[in-house]
Scaffold this motif. Structure first.
Motif, short mmCIF file in Angstrom:
data_model
loop_
_atom_site.label_atom_id
_atom_site.label_comp_id
_atom_site.label_asym_id
_atom_site.label_seq_id
_atom_site.Cartn_x
_atom_site.Cartn_y
_atom_site.Cartn_z
N UNK A 208 50.22 49.09 38.79
CA UNK A 208 50.72 48.86 37.99
C UNK A 208 50.20 47.05 37.00
N UNK A 209 49.56 47.08 37.16
CA UNK A 209 49.13 45.77 36.30
C UNK A 209 47.94 45.48 37.38
N UNK A 210 47.58 43.68 37.16
CA UNK A 210 46.24 43.45 36.98
C UNK A 210 46.71 42.00 37.60
N UNK A 211 45.97 41.15 38.00
CA UNK A 211 46.56 39.84 38.20
C UNK A 211 44.99 39.32 38.05
N UNK A 212 44.42 37.25 38.23
CA UNK A 212 43.41 37.02 37.51
C UNK A 212 44.29 35.50 37.90
N UNK A 213 43.27 34.72 37.84
CA UNK A 213 43.53 33.77 39.68
C UNK A 213 43.53 32.68 37.33
N UNK A 214 42.03 32.75 37.48
CA UNK A 214 41.37 32.04 36.32
C UNK A 214 42.55 32.99 34.79
N UNK A 215 43.30 33.93 35.09
CA UNK A 215 44.25 33.86 33.46
C UNK A 215 43.96 34.85 33.14
N UNK A 216 44.90 35.84 32.22
CA UNK A 216 44.22 36.52 31.24
C UNK A 216 44.95 35.96 30.23
N UNK A 217 44.91 37.13 29.02
CA UNK A 217 45.09 36.97 27.64
C UNK A 217 46.32 38.42 27.25
#
Length: 251
Positions: A208-217
């Motif tokens: 469904x998507x992606x996660x990143x604790x450091x953030x993404x654009x």
């Protein structure tokens, strides 16, 4: 001792609520002793983490374990988060996740329709609830988020926000191709101690998507931190019936 449920996101102030339960916290390491690590939580309180992590440790680490006291965690999982980390955003995430826990009931991913046979005048005078926007997996139709789970962001300026190699040549402002949400219990990969990974539907295991604790654009150019992204191409937006009771809970 409740250790079966997903770990609660905590800072120093919230830790005392979960004594005897599983928690996760980001700690800034001050010093490492034999059998323990002394550090600061994201709200600048001292935390003692018991256990023996594999060296070397970075400045920021995430620990998952059991809260033994109001300032002690016995760690089961250690994850290096690097030497720079946005503690303010993480601290806000802890508050948001815990506010949601206080309001919501036990996780239910399906809509529960409650029918009533009461035809009293009092019932008739009650205002009709506003339909709730919800998001379903396109493949299996499971509910994966509702309107209240959305984390809004200020739209970016499109192409000029991206590095040259990531630009498509379209000078017009790009629309958001994803929504960003709070961390939720069904996101199994965020409970595995990973910094970034795919988000898979709990029903059909589709991506469904992606996660990143450091953030993404975002595709609009805005930077979201931390980021729990659901691609619009993989979910459907719809509205619940006025008498539907949607119960969601964050992770």
């Amino acid at each position: 001792m409740d250790t079966s449920s997903p770990a609660a996101f905590v800072n120093g102030a919230l830790l005392r609520r979960y004594i005897g339960q599983k928690v996760r916290a980001v700690i800034q390491v001050i010093r490492s002793d034999i059998g323990s690590v002394i550090g600061k939580s994201t709200d600048d309180q001292q935390i003692v983490v018991k256990g023996s992590p594999n060296p070397p440790l970075t400045t920021y680490i995430e620990v998952i374990g059991i809260a033994e006291t109001e300032n002690t965690i016995r760690a089961e999982v250690w994850t290096n988060f690097g030497d720079s980390f946005d503690v303010q955003n993480y601290n806000e995430l802890c508050k948001l996740a815990n506010d949601r826990r206080e309001v919501m009931t036990e996780l239910q991913m399906e809509v529960e329709v409650e029918e009533t046979n009461s035809s009293s005048q009092e019932s008739l005078l009650k205002p009709t609830p506003k339909p709730q926007v919800m998001y379903r997996c396109k493949k299996c139709r499971r509910i994966v988020a509702i309107e209240e789970n959305i984390v809004p962001h200020e739209p970016g300026k499109g192409e000029e926000c991206f590095a040259w190699k990531k630009r498509s040549g379209n000078s017009e402002q790009v629309q958001c191709s994803s929504i960003f949400v709070e961390p939720m219990k069904w996101m199994q990969t965020i409970h595995d101690g990973l910094v970034e990974e795919k988000l898979l539907c709990f029903g059909c295991n589709g991506r469904l998507g992606y996660f990143n604790w450091a953030g993404m654009q975002c595709s609009c150019g805005a930077w979201v931190n931390p980021a729990f992204q659901l691609n619009k191409s993989r979910i459907d937006e719809c509205k619940s019936e006025p008498n539907s009771n949607l119960n969601m809970e964050t992770g």
